[in-house]
Write a protein that holds these residues in place. Structure first.
Motif, mmCIF file in Angstrom:
data_model
loop_
_atom_site.group_PDB
_atom_site.id
_atom_site.type_symbol
_atom_site.label_atom_id
_atom_site.label_comp_id
_atom_site.label_asym_id
_atom_site.label_seq_id
_atom_site.Cartn_x
_atom_site.Cartn_y
_atom_site.Cartn_z
ATOM 1 N N TYR A 146 22.757 -7.587 -15.193
ATOM 2 C CA TYR A 146 23.978 -7.865 -14.424
ATOM 3 C C TYR A 146 24.010 -7.152 -13.088
ATOM 4 O O TYR A 146 24.457 -7.707 -12.080
ATOM 5 N N ARG A 179 30.887 -15.046 -11.404
ATOM 6 C CA ARG A 179 31.290 -16.060 -12.369
ATOM 7 C C ARG A 179 30.330 -16.079 -13.571
ATOM 8 O O ARG A 179 30.743 -16.179 -14.723
ATOM 9 N N GLU A 184 30.830 -13.160 -15.774
ATOM 10 C CA GLU A 184 32.030 -13.397 -16.583
ATOM 11 C C GLU A 184 31.701 -14.267 -17.787
ATOM 12 O O GLU A 184 32.156 -14.018 -18.902
ATOM 13 N N GLU A 185 30.874 -15.287 -17.564
ATOM 14 C CA GLU A 185 30.541 -16.196 -18.653
ATOM 15 C C GLU A 185 29.655 -15.527 -19.716
ATOM 16 O O GLU A 185 29.760 -15.832 -20.889
ATOM 17 N N PHE A 233 32.136 -11.803 -20.631
ATOM 18 C CA PHE A 233 33.604 -11.844 -20.707
ATOM 19 C C PHE A 233 34.269 -10.717 -19.927
ATOM 20 O O PHE A 233 35.472 -10.521 -20.044
ATOM 21 N N ALA A 234 33.484 -9.952 -19.164
ATOM 22 C CA ALA A 234 34.074 -8.891 -18.340
ATOM 23 C C ALA A 234 34.558 -9.499 -17.024
ATOM 24 O O ALA A 234 34.023 -9.226 -15.954
ATOM 25 N N ALA A 235 35.591 -10.356 -17.144
ATOM 26 C CA ALA A 235 36.035 -11.123 -15.977
ATOM 27 C C ALA A 235 36.563 -10.227 -14.861
ATOM 28 O O ALA A 235 36.168 -10.351 -13.707
ATOM 29 N N GLU A 247 36.158 -7.028 -14.274
ATOM 30 C CA GLU A 247 35.167 -6.148 -13.675
ATOM 31 C C GLU A 247 34.293 -6.923 -12.688
ATOM 32 O O GLU A 247 34.058 -6.480 -11.568
ATOM 33 N N ALA A 248 33.835 -8.099 -13.128
ATOM 34 C CA ALA A 248 32.932 -8.875 -12.291
ATOM 35 C C ALA A 248 33.638 -9.339 -11.010
ATOM 36 O O ALA A 248 33.127 -9.172 -9.901
ATOM 37 N N PHE A 249 34.856 -9.916 -11.178
ATOM 38 C CA PHE A 249 35.552 -10.435 -10.003
ATOM 39 C C PHE A 249 36.008 -9.299 -9.094
ATOM 40 O O PHE A 249 35.991 -9.433 -7.868
ATOM 41 N N TRP A 254 39.860 -16.013 -9.761
ATOM 42 C CA TRP A 254 40.724 -14.916 -10.196
ATOM 43 C C TRP A 254 41.908 -15.444 -10.995
ATOM 44 O O TRP A 254 42.154 -15.028 -12.119
ATOM 45 N N THR A 287 41.153 -17.197 -14.425
ATOM 46 C CA THR A 287 40.909 -16.351 -15.596
ATOM 47 C C THR A 287 42.041 -15.358 -15.824
ATOM 48 O O THR A 287 42.297 -14.949 -16.946
#
Lengths: 241, 219
Positions: free
Chosen positions: A16, A192, A195-196, A199-201, A203-205, B75, B78
């Protein structure tokens, strides 16, 4: 927010971490190369619209209206899916089979040509803001039209449009995210993807967001310095936005 | 070059494309309306003398303006289900993303419009005995609104083009519908060129109208 499992360390794990680095690199690379196309081309188109030649002005206007009135995403699809089909046969073969990194270069070309239409508008307005008397004075003193541009209009025009040009550069930097729609793995698409996979949406975004904001802040700081150094005496400086 | 251009594909997919166009227009109208309301509120707070509030709004505006719209869409796509704990249709999550994003841009336009009215005008109005709200209502706003309407409309045309980005969450707007047909019937040339042409005609005419208006009503 209920029980969200924060997992920041995962971003430092491979693959990652590598994804973020390569995505960020791609984003910067796309933006810089696209700008290298947009700046000279946009300048030429913008200049064309300020000349005294009607046909040249028409070409400039047509360019700007064409690229400004079609959504960037639609342009991206046209360059990627349509243009290779319409090229002469051997070109088409080359684009489809032998061109290296077709998605990357398609995205760069598309962004470059689109951003050129915005640069053109800034250059035109920068030159048109110069009182007409300066152009006439230059011509009356025996300068050729080329010399009038070279020594009078361009040095003044470019210096007054540094703030909007900064916005346009930041625009191409942000718009590089559209490259993800044709499969370029730039910063947003890597976020993205993380995230897929994890599932650490958030943190990633959040990481992607911070990187975008950092570059934006840095560019604005640098351009403020450039603006201060190149300011025309007696004019009011407008901050870059 | 266009010998193989297949109009039949277009005619057959017209109802489907029209559905997509309706979604595009619906999204644009709602996002422009919501963005204008929120943008006005933000601009008023930004111009207010209460420093912490105006600084918070400035931070919000600059923050959103340094993010790509696609990332903002991701953003909210999600974020909203996680925060509310319920699944929200992608239409509403995208709509909220657009409103929050556009409000940042609208608020800057509105702020610039109000700031463009010279201070002397307010002083003169107050000196004539108008109350501050009256000065705002009869002196500042009529000038400010005339200055900002063309820019707001231009921004809304950009907004119409930006709605095509809902493609990234699979919402069926005009462009995404065309993409679906292009993939299904293997007719990318016809579909994408049609989308480009339709947007070109709509946005070009709209921007011409804005120009005409600007010339007629400018001060």
């Amino acid at each position: 927010m209920g029980a969200y499992n924060w997992n920041w360390p995962i971003l430092l794990k491979e693959p990652y971490f590598g994804w973020i680095v390569s995505g960020f690199g791609n984003t910067c690379l796309i933006a810089v190369i696209a700008w290298a196309i947009a700046f000279p081309l946009g300048s030429a188109v913008g200049l064309a619209r300020t000349t005294e030649l009607p046909w040249l002005r028409l070409i400039g206007t047509a360019y700007v209206e064409l690229f400004r009135n079609i959504p960037l995403l639609a342009q991206m699809f046209v360059w990627y899916y349509v243009v290779p089909e319409l090229l002469p046969n051997d070109w088409s073969q080359w684009v489809k089979r032998d061109m290296p990194y077709p998605q990357f270069y398609t995205a760069v070309l598309c962004l470059g040509l689109y951003t050129a239409s915005r640069v053109a508008e800034q250059v035109r307005s920068g030159i048109e803001a110069i009182p007409r008397g300066q152009r006439h004075a230059g011509l009356a003193m025996g300068l050729t039209p080329g010399q009038v541009y070279r020594y009078i209009l361009l040095p003044v025009g470019y210096r007054t449009i540094i703030p909007p040009l900064t916005s346009d550069f930041l625009g191409v930097f942000k718009n590089s995210s559209l490259a993800l729609t044709i499969g370029v793995l730039e910063l947003t698409s890597q976020a993205r993807q993380i995230e897929e996979y994890t599932f650490a949406a958030f943190e990633a975004f959040a990481t992607a967001t911070v990187l975008y904001c950092m570059v934006t802040g840095l560019v604005i700081l640098i351009m403020r310095q450039v603006e201060r150094r190149t300011r025309i005496a007696g004019t009011i400086a407008l901050g870059a936005s | 070059m266009f010998a193989g251009f297949d109009f039949d594909v277009l005619i057959k997919s017209l109802p489907f494309l029209w559905l997509g166009m309706q979604l595009t227009l619906q999204l644009t109208v709602l996002a422009v309306g919501g963005g204008l309301i929120l943008g006005t509120v933000l601009a008023v707070i930004r111009l207010s003398p209460i420093k912490p509030l105006s600084m918070a709004v400035a931070a919000y505006v600059n923050f959103l303006r340094s993010m790509p719209l696609i990332l903002v869409i991701f953003w909210f796509y999600t974020l909203i289900p996680r925060v509310t704990g319920t699944s929200v249709s992608s239409f509403y999550s995208v709509l909220i993303a657009f409103i929050m994003f556009e409000a940042a841009y609208y608020s800057e336009i509105i702020r610039a419009g109000i700031s463009s009215v010279r201070r002397g005008q307010i002083s003169a109005a107050l000196a004539l005995g108008l109350t501050p709200p009256q000065a705002m209502r009869y002196v500042v706003l009529p000038q400010a609104v005339r200055n900002m309407i063309p820019v707001l409309l231009t921004q809304s045309i950009i907004m119409l083009q930006d709605t095509s980005l809902v493609y990234v969450v699979g919402l069926r707007d005009f462009l995404t519908s065309a993409e679906i047909v292009a993939g299904r019937d293997n007719r990318p040339i016809e579909l994408y060129l049609t989308v480009a042409l339709v947007f070109l005609v709509v946005c070009f005419s709209a921007s011409r109208l804005v120009n005409l208006m600007r010339r007629r009503y400018s001060l």
